[in-house]
Design a protein around this motif. Structure first.
Motif, PDB file in Angstrom:
ATOM      1  N   SER A 252       0.798  -1.227  -0.144  1.00  0.00           N
ATOM      2  CA  SER A 252       0.001   0.022  -0.104  1.00  0.00           C
ATOM      3  C   SER A 252       0.857   1.279   0.177  1.00  0.00           C
ATOM      4  CB  SER A 252      -0.771   0.065   1.052  1.00  0.00           C
ATOM      5  OG  SER A 252      -0.136   0.040   2.501  1.00  0.00           O
ATOM      6  N   THR A 253       0.284   2.377  -0.567  1.00  0.00           N
ATOM      7  CA  THR A 253       0.923   3.615  -0.415  1.00  0.00           C
ATOM      8  C   THR A 253       0.966   4.057   0.914  1.00  0.00           C
ATOM      9  OG1 THR A 253      -0.033   4.043  -2.469  1.00  0.00           O
ATOM     10  CG2 THR A 253       0.700   6.100  -1.132  1.00  0.00           C
ATOM     11  N   ALA A 254       0.316   3.611   1.789  1.00  0.00           N
ATOM     12  CA  ALA A 254       0.656   4.065   3.325  1.00  0.00           C
ATOM     13  C   ALA A 254       1.577   3.742   3.868  1.00  0.00           C
ATOM     14  CB  ALA A 254      -0.586   3.635   4.041  1.00  0.00           C
ATOM     15  N   GLU A 255       1.985   2.211   3.529  1.00  0.00           N
ATOM     16  CA  GLU A 255       3.154   1.436   4.053  1.00  0.00           C
ATOM     17  C   GLU A 255       4.433   2.050   3.340  1.00  0.00           C
ATOM     18  OE1 GLU A 255       3.763  -1.388   6.302  1.00  0.00           O
ATOM     19  OE2 GLU A 255       2.517   0.273   7.068  1.00  0.00           O
ATOM     20  N   LYS A 256       4.199   2.517   2.126  1.00  0.00           N
ATOM     21  CA  LYS A 256       5.315   2.815   1.401  1.00  0.00           C
ATOM     22  C   LYS A 256       5.958   4.130   2.011  1.00  0.00           C
ATOM     23  CE  LYS A 256       6.541   5.246  -2.969  1.00  0.00           C
ATOM     24  NZ  LYS A 256       6.692   6.664  -2.611  1.00  0.00           N
ATOM     25  N   GLU A 257       4.874   5.108   2.480  1.00  0.00           N
ATOM     26  CA  GLU A 257       5.125   6.476   3.103  1.00  0.00           C
ATOM     27  C   GLU A 257       5.555   6.138   4.802  1.00  0.00           C
ATOM     28  OE1 GLU A 257       1.575   8.285   2.963  1.00  0.00           O
ATOM     29  OE2 GLU A 257       1.759   8.998   0.733  1.00  0.00           O
ATOM     30  N   ARG A 258       5.166   5.126   5.384  1.00  0.00           N
ATOM     31  CA  ARG A 258       5.807   4.856   6.642  1.00  0.00           C
ATOM     32  C   ARG A 258       7.252   4.443   6.443  1.00  0.00           C
ATOM     33  NH1 ARG A 258       6.827   0.586   9.980  1.00  0.00           N
ATOM     34  NH2 ARG A 258       6.057  -1.043   8.272  1.00  0.00           N
ATOM     35  N   VAL A 259       7.549   3.378   5.690  1.00  0.00           N
ATOM     36  CA  VAL A 259       8.921   3.012   5.660  1.00  0.00           C
ATOM     37  C   VAL A 259       9.886   3.777   5.116  1.00  0.00           C
ATOM     38  CG1 VAL A 259      10.245   1.061   4.668  1.00  0.00           C
ATOM     39  CG2 VAL A 259       7.962   0.645   5.313  1.00  0.00           C
ATOM     40  N   GLU A 272      29.350  10.101  17.653  1.00  0.00           N
ATOM     41  CA  GLU A 272      30.308  10.343  16.603  1.00  0.00           C
ATOM     42  C   GLU A 272      29.860   9.589  15.311  1.00  0.00           C
ATOM     43  OE1 GLU A 272      34.248  11.997  17.703  1.00  0.00           O
ATOM     44  OE2 GLU A 272      34.108  10.826  19.605  1.00  0.00           O
ATOM     45  N   ALA A 273      29.404   8.419  15.454  1.00  0.00           N
ATOM     46  CA  ALA A 273      28.960   7.834  14.315  1.00  0.00           C
ATOM     47  C   ALA A 273      27.969   8.756  13.313  1.00  0.00           C
ATOM     48  CB  ALA A 273      28.338   6.484  14.401  1.00  0.00           C
ATOM     49  N   ARG A 274      28.031   8.533  12.081  1.00  0.00           N
ATOM     50  CA  ARG A 274      27.053   9.245  11.206  1.00  0.00           C
ATOM     51  C   ARG A 274      26.634   8.410  10.084  1.00  0.00           C
ATOM     52  NH1 ARG A 274      31.829  11.964  10.674  1.00  0.00           N
ATOM     53  NH2 ARG A 274      32.215  11.602   8.391  1.00  0.00           N
ATOM     54  N   ILE A 275      25.249   8.733   9.910  1.00  0.00           N
ATOM     55  CA  ILE A 275      24.538   7.837   8.849  1.00  0.00           C
ATOM     56  C   ILE A 275      23.903   8.614   7.731  1.00  0.00           C
ATOM     57  CG2 ILE A 275      22.327   6.368   8.678  1.00  0.00           C
ATOM     58  CD1 ILE A 275      22.581   5.763  11.690  1.00  0.00           C
ATOM     59  N   ARG A 276      24.179   8.012   6.569  1.00  0.00           N
ATOM     60  CA  ARG A 276      23.419   8.580   5.446  1.00  0.00           C
ATOM     61  C   ARG A 276      22.634   7.583   4.608  1.00  0.00           C
ATOM     62  NH1 ARG A 276      27.616   9.125   2.593  1.00  0.00           N
ATOM     63  NH2 ARG A 276      27.160   7.758   0.888  1.00  0.00           N
ATOM     64  N   VAL A 277      21.300   7.907   4.410  1.00  0.00           N
ATOM     65  CA  VAL A 277      20.257   7.056   3.856  1.00  0.00           C
ATOM     66  C   VAL A 277      19.993   7.367   2.679  1.00  0.00           C
ATOM     67  CG1 VAL A 277      18.257   6.060   3.872  1.00  0.00           C
ATOM     68  CG2 VAL A 277      19.360   6.192   6.162  1.00  0.00           C
ATOM     69  N   GLU A 278      19.886   6.484   1.357  1.00  0.00           N
ATOM     70  CA  GLU A 278      19.800   6.859  -0.125  1.00  0.00           C
ATOM     71  C   GLU A 278      18.721   5.722  -0.277  1.00  0.00           C
ATOM     72  OE1 GLU A 278      23.516   8.027  -2.180  1.00  0.00           O
ATOM     73  OE2 GLU A 278      23.917   6.268  -0.890  1.00  0.00           O
ATOM     74  N   GLY A 279      17.893   6.302  -1.146  1.00  0.00           N
ATOM     75  CA  GLY A 279      17.083   5.083  -1.828  1.00  0.00           C
ATOM     76  C   GLY A 279      15.304   5.352  -1.736  1.00  0.00           C
ATOM     77  N   ALA A 280      14.467   4.566  -2.078  1.00  0.00           N
ATOM     78  CA  ALA A 280      13.220   4.963  -1.629  1.00  0.00           C
ATOM     79  C   ALA A 280      12.460   3.772  -2.244  1.00  0.00           C
ATOM     80  CB  ALA A 280      12.745   6.083  -2.673  1.00  0.00           C
ATOM     81  N   VAL A 281      11.032   3.435  -1.989  1.00  0.00           N
ATOM     82  CA  VAL A 281      10.317   2.580  -2.785  1.00  0.00           C
ATOM     83  C   VAL A 281      10.011   3.104  -4.062  1.00  0.00           C
ATOM     84  CG1 VAL A 281       7.995   1.229  -2.511  1.00  0.00           C
ATOM     85  CG2 VAL A 281       9.268   1.717  -0.436  1.00  0.00           C
ATOM     86  N   SER A 282      10.819   2.521  -4.933  1.00  0.00           N
ATOM     87  CA  SER A 282      10.841   3.447  -6.376  1.00  0.00           C
ATOM     88  C   SER A 282       9.621   2.872  -7.144  1.00  0.00           C
ATOM     89  CB  SER A 282      12.305   3.273  -7.084  1.00  0.00           C
ATOM     90  OG  SER A 282      12.403   2.040  -7.050  1.00  0.00           O
ATOM     91  N   ARG A 283       9.314   1.585  -7.215  1.00  0.00           N
ATOM     92  CA  ARG A 283       8.229   1.097  -7.757  1.00  0.00           C
ATOM     93  C   ARG A 283       6.950   1.175  -7.111  1.00  0.00           C
ATOM     94  NH1 ARG A 283       9.793  -1.175 -12.652  1.00  0.00           N
ATOM     95  NH2 ARG A 283      12.100  -1.947 -12.710  1.00  0.00           N
ATOM     96  N   PRO A 284       6.107   1.994  -7.215  1.00  0.00           N
ATOM     97  CA  PRO A 284       4.614   2.062  -6.312  1.00  0.00           C
ATOM     98  C   PRO A 284       3.979   0.647  -6.566  1.00  0.00           C
ATOM     99  CG  PRO A 284       4.412   3.318  -8.150  1.00  0.00           C
ATOM    100  CD  PRO A 284       5.784   2.888  -8.256  1.00  0.00           C
ATOM    101  N   PRO A 285       2.907   0.506  -5.494  1.00  0.00           N
ATOM    102  CA  PRO A 285       2.216  -0.680  -5.494  1.00  0.00           C
ATOM    103  C   PRO A 285       1.342  -0.933  -6.752  1.00  0.00           C
ATOM    104  CG  PRO A 285       2.289   0.334  -3.302  1.00  0.00           C
ATOM    105  CD  PRO A 285       2.737   1.370  -4.040  1.00  0.00           C
ATOM    106  N   MET A 286       1.112  -1.948  -7.122  1.00  0.00           N
ATOM    107  CA  MET A 286       0.020  -2.125  -8.170  1.00  0.00           C
ATOM    108  C   MET A 286      -1.010  -2.851  -7.568  1.00  0.00           C
ATOM    109  SD  MET A 286       0.371  -4.448 -11.626  1.00  0.00           S
ATOM    110  CE  MET A 286      -0.885  -5.196 -12.592  1.00  0.00           C
ATOM    111  N   PRO A 287      -2.167  -2.115  -7.180  1.00  0.00           N
ATOM    112  CA  PRO A 287      -3.293  -2.610  -6.749  1.00  0.00           C
ATOM    113  C   PRO A 287      -4.158  -3.629  -7.581  1.00  0.00           C
ATOM    114  CG  PRO A 287      -3.807  -0.360  -7.268  1.00  0.00           C
ATOM    115  CD  PRO A 287      -2.294  -0.817  -7.385  1.00  0.00           C
ATOM    116  N   GLU A 288      -4.745  -4.569  -7.198  1.00  0.00           N
ATOM    117  CA  GLU A 288      -5.551  -5.576  -7.953  1.00  0.00           C
ATOM    118  C   GLU A 288      -6.653  -4.759  -8.686  1.00  0.00           C
ATOM    119  OE1 GLU A 288      -5.769  -9.783  -6.615  1.00  0.00           O
ATOM    120  OE2 GLU A 288      -5.437  -9.144  -4.763  1.00  0.00           O
ATOM    121  N   SER A 289      -6.906  -3.583  -8.109  1.00  0.00           N
ATOM    122  CA  SER A 289      -8.009  -2.906  -8.771  1.00  0.00           C
ATOM    123  C   SER A 289      -7.486  -2.446 -10.150  1.00  0.00           C
ATOM    124  CB  SER A 289      -8.558  -1.832  -7.960  1.00  0.00           C
ATOM    125  OG  SER A 289      -7.665  -1.171  -7.591  1.00  0.00           O
TER     126      SER A 289
END
Length: 380
Positions: A252-259, A272-289
């Motif tokens: 679902s789109t809601a789960e995409k946004e949450r994650v 003193e540790a540092r974190i960098r995050v890259e990426g996304a849910v690049s392919r949106p869900p395909m609902p059965e509708s």
């Protein structure tokens, strides 16, 4: 139109065309190989359907676009890149044996492309049909997404020729999917003399992996799976850098946004540790509708065929997200995608080719008039 009313197709001709495509290896990101592959795809399309298949150049390699003319009504969508490196064919050559075809890419998804072309060749009138075969589906469709979306919106219906679901079913829904890369920076030091002077990126990565794994919600169809990790340089050095790669699937789109929000909110556990995050849910869900209308047509043409929602993504995710009716899994019946045992079932090839013709006719003429069958040199 019923399945038996389509002009016949030649399974032998389909196998020969499939051989031509498989024996031009086409690993993703190898532009030279993909250029040769695109030319082979274009040659098969032109020889069976007539007209001209245009190579659309991109940084990922050429995409192949063919149009039957007239007002766009239906887009046949596929890809010619594969996950197999050059040289795979020498180890695992194209083989026809015991009712199966084996070889790199026969199921994902060169077999589906051949079936689609031969199915269209049974129709005397190919107007309103477009074919788009991209060069980068296996690596995210970065160079082809805009073109896919443009042609999908122009046509108004999309048939995707990825391999069938288990048992030959059509793919009526797909999870959204994406990849995240978490990069961690610490500080190196001597592991024996001054371990406390360092900031251990591997330890930080371990904390993050446990946090990330907790983001999954199987009850909602969400999987969050750390898949690749790397850290360190030498066995006596506190590692200064680490990376974690994570596969994400959502329904679902809601789960995409949450994650996506959860990844953006990751913070270090170590000072003193540092974190960098890259990426996304690049392919949106395909609902059965998105597939309901076209799947109902397929069931009329081929009673008893099943529809299944699956976890893998395809370019159909993009077209469905635009609100364009999309039906997936119309390609080869077989299995072993991305594996050494990949195979295609020969006995299903003609039926799937006929299904293409029936779907195209039904989309163009929902009144249900009988189509004219192809005759002459264009018929397979």
């Amino acid at each position: 139109m019923t399945m038996h009313q389509a002009a016949d197709v030649s399974v032998e001709a389909m196998i020969e065309d499939l051989r031509k495509l498989v024996e031009v290896e086409s690993p993703s990101r190898d532009v030279d190989a993909l250029t040769a592959s695109a030319r082979a795809v274009a040659a098969v399309v032109e020889s069976r359907l007539g007209g001209r298949a245009v190579l659309v150049e991109s940084e990922a390699g050429p995409h192949v676009h063919w149009s039957g003319g007239g007002e766009p009504r239906v887009l046949i969508l596929g890809h010619h890149d594969t996950v197999f490196p050059l040289g795979t064919l020498a180890r695992r050559p194209f083989t026809v044996e015991d009712g199966h075809v084996t070889g790199p890419g026969v199921f994902d998804m060169l077999g589906g492309l051949v079936q689609a072309v031969h199915g269209l060749a049974t129709l005397a009138d190919r107007s309103g049909v477009e074919i788009l075969v991209t060069a980068d589906e296996e690596v995210g469709s970065g160079s082809s997404r805009a073109l896919i979306e443009e042609r999908a919106l122009a046509c108004g219906a999309v048939l995707v020729f990825e391999g069938a679901a288990d048992g030959g079913g059509l793919k009526t829904g797909r999870k959204g999917c994406g990849t995240f890369r978490v990069s961690i920076t610490g500080r190196a030091s001597h592991a024996g003399l001054e371990p406390a002077a360092g900031v251990n990126a591997l330890v930080e990565a371990s904390h993050q992996v446990l946090r990330i794994a907790e983001l999954g919600r199987p009850d909602l169809g969400t999987t969050v799976t750390p898949t690749v990790a790397a850290a360190g340089t030498l066995d006596n050095v506190v590692p200064a850098e680490a990376t974690v790669v994570v596969d994400v699937r959502v329904e679902s789109t809601a789960e995409k946004e949450r994650v996506e929000a959860a990844f953006a909110a990751l913070t270090p556990c170590l000072d003193e540790a540092r974190i960098r995050v890259e990426g996304a849910v690049s392919r949106p869900p395909m609902p059965e509708s998105a597939s309901a209308e076209l799947f109902a047509v397929a069931r009329r043409l081929l009673p008893g065929i099943e529809g299944r929602a699956v976890g893998g993504g395809s370019d159909g995710n993009f077209t469905a997200a635009l609100g364009v009716p999309t039906l997936d899994g119309l390609g080869a019946v077989g299995g072993g995608a991305h594996a050494d045992h990949e195979y295609l079932v020969i006995d299903a090839m003609a039926e799937r080719a006929h299904l293409v013709a029936g779907l195209v006719h039904a989309i163009r003429d929902p009144r249900g008039d009988e189509p004219a069958s192809a005759t002459g040199t264009d018929a397979t």
